[in-house]
Design a protein around this motif. Structure first.
Motif, PDB file in Angstrom:
ATOM      1  N   ILE A  56       0.859  -1.189   0.000  1.00  0.00           N
ATOM      2  CA  ILE A  56       0.000   0.000   0.000  1.00  0.00           C
ATOM      3  C   ILE A  56       0.894   1.237   0.000  1.00  0.00           C
ATOM      4  CG2 ILE A  56      -1.701   1.358   1.310  1.00  0.00           C
ATOM      5  CD1 ILE A  56      -2.678  -1.279   2.553  1.00  0.00           C
ATOM      6  N   PHE A  57       0.511   2.227  -0.801  1.00  0.00           N
ATOM      7  CA  PHE A  57       1.126   3.558  -0.717  1.00  0.00           C
ATOM      8  C   PHE A  57       0.005   4.548  -0.465  1.00  0.00           C
ATOM      9  CE2 PHE A  57       2.257   7.674  -2.595  1.00  0.00           C
ATOM     10  CZ  PHE A  57       3.384   7.965  -1.833  1.00  0.00           C
ATOM     11  N   GLU A  58       0.150   5.328   0.589  1.00  0.00           N
ATOM     12  CA  GLU A  58      -0.823   6.358   0.929  1.00  0.00           C
ATOM     13  C   GLU A  58      -0.159   7.728   0.746  1.00  0.00           C
ATOM     14  OE1 GLU A  58      -3.977   6.260   1.747  1.00  0.00           O
ATOM     15  OE2 GLU A  58      -4.378   4.242   2.504  1.00  0.00           O
ATOM     16  N   PRO A  59      -0.629   8.537  -0.206  1.00  0.00           N
ATOM     17  CA  PRO A  59      -0.062   9.879  -0.375  1.00  0.00           C
ATOM     18  C   PRO A  59      -0.488  10.801   0.767  1.00  0.00           C
ATOM     19  CG  PRO A  59      -1.829   9.498  -1.954  1.00  0.00           C
ATOM     20  CD  PRO A  59      -1.647   8.225  -1.197  1.00  0.00           C
ATOM     21  N   ILE A  60       0.372  11.748   1.082  1.00  0.00           N
ATOM     22  CA  ILE A  60       0.079  12.756   2.096  1.00  0.00           C
ATOM     23  C   ILE A  60       0.470  14.112   1.509  1.00  0.00           C
ATOM     24  CG2 ILE A  60       0.549  13.597   4.436  1.00  0.00           C
ATOM     25  CD1 ILE A  60       1.391  10.753   5.173  1.00  0.00           C
ATOM     26  N   PRO A  61      -0.422  15.099   1.570  1.00  0.00           N
ATOM     27  CA  PRO A  61      -0.072  16.425   1.052  1.00  0.00           C
ATOM     28  C   PRO A  61       1.099  17.051   1.814  1.00  0.00           C
ATOM     29  CG  PRO A  61      -2.444  16.242   1.353  1.00  0.00           C
ATOM     30  CD  PRO A  61      -1.823  15.033   2.003  1.00  0.00           C
ATOM     31  N   ASN A  62       1.943  17.751   1.073  1.00  0.00           N
ATOM     32  CA  ASN A  62       3.042  18.527   1.638  1.00  0.00           C
ATOM     33  C   ASN A  62       2.536  19.948   1.823  1.00  0.00           C
ATOM     34  OD1 ASN A  62       5.335  19.979   2.241  1.00  0.00           O
ATOM     35  ND2 ASN A  62       6.466  19.396   0.406  1.00  0.00           N
ATOM     36  N   THR A  63       2.431  20.401   3.064  1.00  0.00           N
ATOM     37  CA  THR A  63       1.897  21.734   3.335  1.00  0.00           C
ATOM     38  C   THR A  63       2.974  22.712   3.808  1.00  0.00           C
ATOM     39  OG1 THR A  63       1.246  21.071   5.572  1.00  0.00           O
ATOM     40  CG2 THR A  63      -0.420  20.855   3.836  1.00  0.00           C
ATOM     41  N   ASP A  64       4.233  22.403   3.563  1.00  0.00           N
ATOM     42  CA  ASP A  64       5.304  23.316   3.955  1.00  0.00           C
ATOM     43  C   ASP A  64       5.212  24.611   3.145  1.00  0.00           C
ATOM     44  OD1 ASP A  64       8.050  23.082   5.631  1.00  0.00           O
ATOM     45  OD2 ASP A  64       8.340  24.370   3.877  1.00  0.00           O
ATOM     46  N   GLN A  65       5.634  25.718   3.738  1.00  0.00           N
ATOM     47  CA  GLN A  65       5.612  27.007   3.043  1.00  0.00           C
ATOM     48  C   GLN A  65       6.632  27.073   1.916  1.00  0.00           C
ATOM     49  OE1 GLN A  65       6.139  29.944   6.124  1.00  0.00           O
ATOM     50  NE2 GLN A  65       3.952  29.978   6.590  1.00  0.00           N
ATOM     51  N   HIS A  66       7.632  26.196   1.960  1.00  0.00           N
ATOM     52  CA  HIS A  66       8.674  26.130   0.927  1.00  0.00           C
ATOM     53  C   HIS A  66       8.747  24.694   0.403  1.00  0.00           C
ATOM     54  CE1 HIS A  66       9.896  30.140   2.128  1.00  0.00           C
ATOM     55  NE2 HIS A  66       9.848  29.722   3.379  1.00  0.00           N
ATOM     56  N   PRO A  67       7.711  24.236  -0.284  1.00  0.00           N
ATOM     57  CA  PRO A  67       7.619  22.812  -0.648  1.00  0.00           C
ATOM     58  C   PRO A  67       8.667  22.333  -1.653  1.00  0.00           C
ATOM     59  CG  PRO A  67       5.892  24.057  -1.738  1.00  0.00           C
ATOM     60  CD  PRO A  67       6.575  24.999  -0.782  1.00  0.00           C
ATOM     61  N   GLN A  68       9.393  23.254  -2.288  1.00  0.00           N
ATOM     62  CA  GLN A  68      10.448  22.822  -3.201  1.00  0.00           C
ATOM     63  C   GLN A  68      11.702  22.394  -2.448  1.00  0.00           C
ATOM     64  OE1 GLN A  68      10.892  26.048  -5.991  1.00  0.00           O
ATOM     65  NE2 GLN A  68       9.257  25.257  -7.291  1.00  0.00           N
ATOM     66  N   GLN A  69      11.793  22.789  -1.169  1.00  0.00           N
ATOM     67  CA  GLN A  69      12.989  22.481  -0.388  1.00  0.00           C
ATOM     68  C   GLN A  69      12.718  21.631   0.848  1.00  0.00           C
ATOM     69  OE1 GLN A  69      13.084  26.467  -0.016  1.00  0.00           O
ATOM     70  NE2 GLN A  69      14.199  26.855  -1.884  1.00  0.00           N
ATOM     71  N   ARG A  70      11.472  21.590   1.305  1.00  0.00           N
ATOM     72  CA  ARG A  70      11.150  20.866   2.538  1.00  0.00           C
ATOM     73  C   ARG A  70       9.764  20.245   2.421  1.00  0.00           C
ATOM     74  NH1 ARG A  70      12.956  25.889   4.968  1.00  0.00           N
ATOM     75  NH2 ARG A  70      10.778  26.450   5.256  1.00  0.00           N
ATOM     76  N   PHE A  71       9.465  19.394   3.392  1.00  0.00           N
ATOM     77  CA  PHE A  71       8.107  18.880   3.447  1.00  0.00           C
ATOM     78  C   PHE A  71       7.586  18.958   4.872  1.00  0.00           C
ATOM     79  CE2 PHE A  71      10.533  15.135   4.552  1.00  0.00           C
ATOM     80  CZ  PHE A  71       9.741  14.447   5.448  1.00  0.00           C
ATOM     81  N   TYR A  72       6.289  19.119   4.958  1.00  0.00           N
ATOM     82  CA  TYR A  72       5.565  19.085   6.222  1.00  0.00           C
ATOM     83  C   TYR A  72       4.296  18.315   5.927  1.00  0.00           C
ATOM     84  CZ  TYR A  72       3.197  20.561  10.471  1.00  0.00           C
ATOM     85  OH  TYR A  72       2.549  20.566  11.675  1.00  0.00           O
ATOM     86  N   LEU A  73       4.145  17.174   6.582  1.00  0.00           N
ATOM     87  CA  LEU A  73       2.993  16.318   6.327  1.00  0.00           C
ATOM     88  C   LEU A  73       1.718  16.994   6.816  1.00  0.00           C
ATOM     89  CD1 LEU A  73       4.499  12.932   7.540  1.00  0.00           C
ATOM     90  CD2 LEU A  73       4.403  13.795   5.197  1.00  0.00           C
ATOM     91  N   GLU A  74       0.683  17.016   5.974  1.00  0.00           N
ATOM     92  CA  GLU A  74      -0.611  17.587   6.360  1.00  0.00           C
ATOM     93  C   GLU A  74      -1.120  16.830   7.583  1.00  0.00           C
ATOM     94  OE1 GLU A  74      -3.986  19.111   7.198  1.00  0.00           O
ATOM     95  OE2 GLU A  74      -2.788  20.080   5.640  1.00  0.00           O
ATOM     96  N   PRO A  75      -1.217  17.519   8.739  1.00  0.00           N
ATOM     97  CA  PRO A  75      -1.556  16.817   9.988  1.00  0.00           C
ATOM     98  C   PRO A  75      -2.867  16.039   9.962  1.00  0.00           C
ATOM     99  CG  PRO A  75      -0.788  19.033  10.458  1.00  0.00           C
ATOM    100  CD  PRO A  75      -0.948  18.941   8.963  1.00  0.00           C
ATOM    101  N   SER A  76      -3.908  16.581   9.362  1.00  0.00           N
ATOM    102  CA  SER A  76      -5.196  15.872   9.387  1.00  0.00           C
ATOM    103  C   SER A  76      -5.120  14.539   8.636  1.00  0.00           C
ATOM    104  CB  SER A  76      -6.312  16.749   8.828  1.00  0.00           C
ATOM    105  OG  SER A  76      -6.072  17.045   7.469  1.00  0.00           O
ATOM    106  N   VAL A  77      -4.366  14.500   7.551  1.00  0.00           N
ATOM    107  CA  VAL A  77      -4.210  13.271   6.772  1.00  0.00           C
ATOM    108  C   VAL A  77      -3.241  12.319   7.485  1.00  0.00           C
ATOM    109  CG1 VAL A  77      -3.423  12.309   4.567  1.00  0.00           C
ATOM    110  CG2 VAL A  77      -4.726  14.457   4.614  1.00  0.00           C
ATOM    111  N   TYR A  78      -2.131  12.862   7.901  1.00  0.00           N
ATOM    112  CA  TYR A  78      -1.068  12.108   8.560  1.00  0.00           C
ATOM    113  C   TYR A  78      -1.575  11.394   9.818  1.00  0.00           C
ATOM    114  CZ  TYR A  78       3.259  12.267  11.492  1.00  0.00           C
ATOM    115  OH  TYR A  78       4.303  12.013  12.325  1.00  0.00           O
ATOM    116  N   ILE A  79      -2.257  12.114  10.667  1.00  0.00           N
ATOM    117  CA  ILE A  79      -2.759  11.529  11.925  1.00  0.00           C
ATOM    118  C   ILE A  79      -3.814  10.462  11.648  1.00  0.00           C
ATOM    119  CG2 ILE A  79      -4.048  12.052  14.037  1.00  0.00           C
ATOM    120  CD1 ILE A  79      -2.457  14.779  13.998  1.00  0.00           C
ATOM    121  N   ARG A  80      -4.703  10.730  10.698  1.00  0.00           N
ATOM    122  CA  ARG A  80      -5.719   9.738  10.340  1.00  0.00           C
ATOM    123  C   ARG A  80      -5.068   8.435   9.860  1.00  0.00           C
ATOM    124  NH1 ARG A  80      -7.494   9.005   5.398  1.00  0.00           N
ATOM    125  NH2 ARG A  80      -6.948  11.097   4.720  1.00  0.00           N
TER     126      ARG A  80
END
Length: 143
Positions: A56-80
């Motif tokens: 299984i692969f589950e995608p998670i949106p990257n909501t970082d303010q600088h998504p070309q250089q970093r990632f921040y997992l969308e908390p609502s998706v990530y926690i679920r």
């Protein structure tokens, strides 16, 4: 004590992982779709199954303010997803891409790993530095 010692200094080859071909293709497609931003997701393997591959692969949106250089997992998706796939029953590998740099784990990645290491079996970094059709990989596990 420096927590970065919980990460292998060298990556393991991608061949170390057994990933269903359709899941591998879907993962790469998701990461390519988000180029030139970093794409993110989780590879999963059910520990209770006789299957030895990640299926299984589950995608998670990257909501970082600088998504070309970093990632921040969308908390609502990530926690679920963490509740849907608990660590006791699932091997979970965090996947993210490096659109313009190598697949080597970065200092920011290491900081993120230290903060969340109990959640993951490993980290897979996918690089598109040599082009979208020539991904390279680094897979990191805990010692």
């Amino acid at each position: 004590m420096n927590n970065t010692f919980n990460i292998q200094a060298n990556s393991l080859p991608i061949d170390t992982l057994s990933i269903l071909p359709s899941v591998y293709s879907g993962m790469l497609e998701h990461l390519r779709t988000h180029y030139p931003n970093e794409g993110c997701g989780i590879l999963l393997r059910d520990k209770r199954s006789n299957e030895h591959h990640f299926h299984i692969f589950e995608p998670i949106p990257n909501t970082d303010q600088h998504p070309q250089q970093r990632f921040y997992l969308e908390p609502s998706v990530y926690i679920r997803l963490l509740f849907r796939y608990p660590e006791a029953a699932w091997d979970r590998i965090l996947v993210h891409s490096h659109p313009l740099t190598s697949a080597a784990i970065s200092h920011e990645d290491i900081s993120g790993w230290v903060e969340t290491q109990a959640l993951w079996t490993g980290w897979l970094v996918v690089s598109f530095e040599d082009g979208l059709d020539k991904p390279s990989f680094s897979y990191y596990t805990k010692l």
